[in-house]
Design a protein around this motif. Structure first.
Motif, short mmCIF file in Angstrom:
data_model
loop_
_atom_site.label_atom_id
_atom_site.label_comp_id
_atom_site.label_asym_id
_atom_site.label_seq_id
_atom_site.Cartn_x
_atom_site.Cartn_y
_atom_site.Cartn_z
N GLN A 71 14.57 66.34 48.33
CA GLN A 71 14.22 66.08 49.58
C GLN A 71 14.39 68.22 50.50
N GLY A 72 15.68 68.56 50.03
CA GLY A 72 15.52 70.31 50.21
C GLY A 72 14.24 71.13 49.43
N ARG A 73 13.99 70.00 48.13
CA ARG A 73 12.89 71.46 47.77
C ARG A 73 11.65 70.92 48.39
N PHE A 74 11.25 69.78 48.53
CA PHE A 74 10.13 69.45 48.95
C PHE A 74 10.04 70.23 50.08
N SER A 75 10.97 70.35 51.17
CA SER A 75 11.19 70.51 52.73
C SER A 75 10.69 72.00 53.01
N LEU A 76 11.44 72.92 51.69
CA LEU A 76 11.26 74.44 51.93
C LEU A 76 9.49 73.77 51.85
N GLN A 77 8.92 73.62 50.94
CA GLN A 77 7.33 73.90 50.68
C GLN A 77 6.53 73.55 51.62
N LYS A 78 7.38 72.82 52.47
CA LYS A 78 6.68 72.36 53.67
C LYS A 78 7.40 73.67 54.62
N GLY A 79 7.95 74.38 54.07
CA GLY A 79 7.85 75.75 55.32
C GLY A 79 9.44 74.93 56.96
N ASP A 80 10.08 73.85 56.40
CA ASP A 80 10.80 72.89 56.78
C ASP A 80 12.29 73.70 56.77
N LEU A 81 12.79 75.20 57.02
CA LEU A 81 14.19 75.78 56.43
C LEU A 81 15.44 74.68 56.78
N ALA A 82 14.74 74.12 57.82
CA ALA A 82 16.57 73.37 58.43
C ALA A 82 16.83 72.37 58.02
N THR A 83 16.06 71.52 57.65
CA THR A 83 15.94 69.89 56.65
C THR A 83 16.67 70.10 55.62
N ALA A 84 16.29 72.09 55.40
CA ALA A 84 17.00 71.31 53.86
C ALA A 84 18.51 71.96 53.50
N GLN A 85 18.41 72.76 54.46
CA GLN A 85 20.02 73.38 54.94
C GLN A 85 20.09 71.82 54.95
N VAL A 86 20.36 71.03 55.82
CA VAL A 86 20.88 69.66 56.46
C VAL A 86 20.95 68.65 54.67
N SER A 87 20.02 68.44 53.81
CA SER A 87 19.95 68.31 52.43
C SER A 87 21.17 69.10 51.54
N ALA A 88 21.37 70.26 51.87
CA ALA A 88 22.09 70.62 50.59
C ALA A 88 23.72 71.22 51.11
N ASN A 89 24.00 70.65 52.54
CA ASN A 89 25.04 70.75 53.62
C ASN A 89 25.89 69.45 52.95
N ARG A 90 24.84 68.29 52.78
CA ARG A 90 24.77 66.78 52.38
C ARG A 90 25.75 66.87 51.04
N ALA A 91 24.18 67.58 50.10
CA ALA A 91 25.18 67.96 48.70
C ALA A 91 26.13 67.78 48.46
N LYS A 92 26.63 69.18 49.40
CA LYS A 92 27.60 69.78 49.15
C LYS A 92 29.09 68.79 49.26
N TRP A 93 28.75 68.00 50.07
CA TRP A 93 30.09 66.70 50.54
C TRP A 93 30.24 65.54 48.74
N LEU A 94 29.05 65.80 48.72
CA LEU A 94 28.89 64.34 47.41
C LEU A 94 29.08 65.42 47.02
N GLY A 95 29.44 66.47 46.46
CA GLY A 95 29.27 67.07 45.06
C GLY A 95 30.05 68.40 44.94
N GLU A 96 30.77 68.87 45.47
CA GLU A 96 30.50 70.40 45.23
C GLU A 96 30.51 71.33 44.48
N GLU A 97 30.84 70.86 43.03
CA GLU A 97 30.42 71.73 41.75
C GLU A 97 29.86 71.68 41.32
N HIS A 98 28.07 70.55 41.85
CA HIS A 98 27.25 69.83 41.12
C HIS A 98 26.14 71.17 41.24
N PRO A 99 25.87 71.09 39.38
CA PRO A 99 24.73 72.25 39.63
C PRO A 99 23.56 71.90 40.89
N ARG A 100 23.44 70.59 40.44
CA ARG A 100 21.41 70.51 41.75
C ARG A 100 22.29 70.73 42.82
#
Length: 644
Positions: A439-468
């Motif tokens: 979701q974050g990757r595709f959002s960036l491709q469409k120029g949607d920085l805000a959604t990509a940032q939200v995706s990254a923050n949610r991913a950190k909650w689930l796995g702080e050190e997860h490579p993805r």
């Protein structure tokens, strides 16, 4: 301002006649001169509409020199007290709501035995007249739906249900502004109804199933949303969903049948808008949008080119509905019931095989640039089968990565799939991280920085050190750095690239460089390939070309079929002035992925990103590691899922 009031079985005065939309129009019309004599404060100019509950005139309000729409209850209809009360009820209802898309009331009164309501004059025409010439465009319908759904949401919060939403009650001005009018049949929660018990309230073509069934308790704001869905359907197709010979047949069809799909009648209608209307017009209120805000939000997403939340009914739901509507065939005692189960089992086995067939066919066209539409179609069909729905979503995302340069719509579809998977829930933590990464990757491709940032923050909650998680964070950083470079802010750019390198170094710390790529799990190899690819990119952007080449080489070893590695290496070589070597990499990229546009520039993610990135970085760093046992203590929180 126009009026087209109608109440089926509720008005039957002498001289009444059906109007074009199935309501009733009165013949008790007074002349302009007669009304002017009775109401001297108003200069009455002309008749602009009529309905079961009155005639509407264009007039000037002399004391305030203001043009108004004057709705008058003719004496011929004012013989019953209940009719007068219901006429004045509209003024009482609209007085409670002040909204930019609802026609306001200025004055209400009675003089010389003539009851009247003065409203804002809308210098336009109602939508039922507008579509007589030509259907509206999908975008126009979306904009109208957005305005009206917001107006309805506001009215519903005040406890007011319109009960007669239809094209005739939506006015459109020359500048495109839309207003909802005619609350003559509205119901206010907590108050009595002004209609006779058992009366069907509304206009047949636009009535919801629960309105037809006559249950006052079951009619709520979702009934208005159903009627709005029908209205938008008609604006697109120039016909209501159900075209029957009689009113009774129309009511029966609304209860039992399902309308033709919009895109069969209007092929240029985007799939997203069709899905929105389908959800708004579901038979069961629980299956519709919960409220006007939810409908408005989805319409806004559609208009802005963002993924909608609604999804089409699954094949399983449609099959069970088919069986339910024909239960006399499938259920006739226990023997017939067993037979029905056998038939359904056979049906679902067959459907599963069909679904698998579409998945196989989609994969077969993976490398053929001429087969993009075929692959899209096969994945779309597989997407509608419950047994392959999730697999189709993920395959479409991977195909979007591969062919998104050739067909940008794939990116939009993949984003919608990611949003749907996340909204549905039920994903394991590592699966959810992967979908958030996409979701974050595709959002960036469409120029949607805000959604990509939200995706990254949610991913950190689930796995702080997860490579993805670390890769997504770094992709955002690299994108921001590129934007800073374009703005000439080289120091900010270097800072973003350096932070990306730090995170990506963590992501590949478990990569055993001595292990043969073929010995690694394919999912792990793919993930580390992406991490090394981004590491090489960050180093190249900093001008550290030897370091960049080291990581590009490792990425290529991990996944020799990754064309993006050759595209990034091509960019690095061009920066070094090595045009001949860059040409070789370009040829390799095109050979591996014929869909790729090697000249495509990195997406622009905004011109004013400094504050946005500062806030994102601080938030990402400050997020506490989750204490939920399913993520914090689970090994899955730091490695990818095998199924992904």
């Amino acid at each position: 301002m126009t009026s087209n009031d109608s109440e089926v079985l509720g008005t039957n005065g002498a001289g009444d006649k059906p109007n074009a939309s199935g309501g009733i129009v009165t013949n008790f019309e007074m002349s302009v001169e007669q009304v002017g004599r009775c109401l001297p404060d108003y200069e009455v100019l002309r008749v602009i509409g009529s309905g079961a509950m009155g005639v509407v005139y264009e007039a000037n309000h002399r004391p305030l020199q203001r043009r108004v729409a004057l709705k008058v209850l003719p004496p011929g209809l004012a013989s019953r007290e209940a009719t007068i009360l219901r006429f004045l009820r509209e003024a009482e209802v609209v007085a409670k709501i002040h909204h930019e898309h609802i026609v306001p009331i200025y004055d209400v009164g009675s003089r010389s035995g003539l009851h009247y309501i003065a409203m804002r004059f809308v210098p336009g025409i109602s939508l039922d007249r507008s579509i007589m010439a030509a259907p509206l465009s999908p975008r126009e319908c979306g904009e109208i739906g957005l305005a009206v759904s917001r107006a309805l949401a506001f009215a519903h919060r005040q406890g007011i249900i319109h009960r007669d939403v239809k094209p005739a009650n939506i006015l459109r001005e020359p500048d495109g502004r839309v207003s909802l009018t005619d609350f003559g049949l509205a119901r206010v929660d907590g108050s009595g109804t002004m209609t006779e018990s058992g009366a069907l309230v509304g206009t047949p073509n636009y009535m919801s199933p629960e309105q037809i069934q006559g249950s006052r308790e079951s009619v709520d704001g979702r009934s208005d949303l159903y009627s709005l869905g029908v209205t938008l359907y008609e604006l697109l197709t120039q016909r209501p969903p159900f075209q029957e010979a009689t009113t009774a047949a129309t009511l029966k069809a609304i209860l039992e049948k399902h309308p033709p799909r919009v895109r069969k009648l209007r092929p240029d209608c985007p799939k997203e808008l069709e899905i929105i209307l389908d959800k708004a017009m579901r038979k069961n209120t629980a299956d519709r949008y919960a409220n006007g805000v939810a409908l408005a939000d989805d319409l806004e997403r559609f208009l802005n080119g963002r993924p909608i939340l609604a999804k089409r009914e699954s094949v399983a739901v449609r099959v069970f509905r088919f069986v339910k509507n024909r239960r006399g065939v499938f259920v006739a005692g226990s023997i017939a019931a067993m037979l029905g189960i056998g038939i359904l089992s056979l049906y679902f086995n067959t459907q599963h095989e069909k679904a698998r067939g579409y998945i196989t066919a989609a994969k077969a066209g993976w490398d053929d640039p001429k087969a993009v539409d075929v692959v899209k179609h096969n994945l779309e069909v597989a997407h509608e089968y419950s047994s392959t729905h999730q697999e189709a979503c993920l395959l479409r995302a991977k195909f979007a990565i591969r062919a998104g340069d050739r067909d940008p719509e794939l990116i939009t579809l993949a984003l919608a799939d990611c949003t749907e998977l996340l909204a549905n829930g039920g994903l394991a933590p590592e699966e959810e991280i992967y979908v958030l990464y996409l979701q974050g990757r595709f959002s960036l491709q469409k120029g949607d920085l805000a959604t990509a940032q939200v995706s990254a923050n949610r991913a950190k909650w689930l796995g702080e050190e997860h490579p993805r998680t670390l890769i997504l964070y770094s992709i955002i950083k690299i994108g921001a750095g590129r934007s800073f470079e374009k703005q000439g802010a080289s120091e900010e750019a270097k800072k973003e690239f350096s932070e990306a390198i730090g995170s990506l170094t963590k992501a590949v710390r478990d990569d055993d460089k001595n292990a043969a790529p073929g010995a690694l799990d394919p999912t792990v190899a793919e993930m580390w390939c992406e991490a090394h690819l981004e590491l090489g990119t960050a180093y190249a952007l900093l001008g550290e070309y030897d370091q960049a080449e080291t990581h590009f080489a490792r990425a290529s070893a991990l996944d020799p079929r990754n064309a993006e590695v050759h595209r990034r290496r091509m960019e690095k070589l061009r920066s070094e002035g090595k045009s001949e070597a860059a040409g070789i990499e370009e040829a390799l990229a095109k050979a591996i992925n014929p869909f790729m546009d090697v000249s495509k520039a990195a997406p622009e993610i905004g011109s004013d990103i400094k504050n946005s990135m500062m806030s994102f970085t601080n938030t990402f760093r400050s997020l506490l590691k989750p204490t939920d046992s399913r993520t914090a203590s689970s090994p899955a929180a730091s490695r990818p899922a095998k199924s992904f």
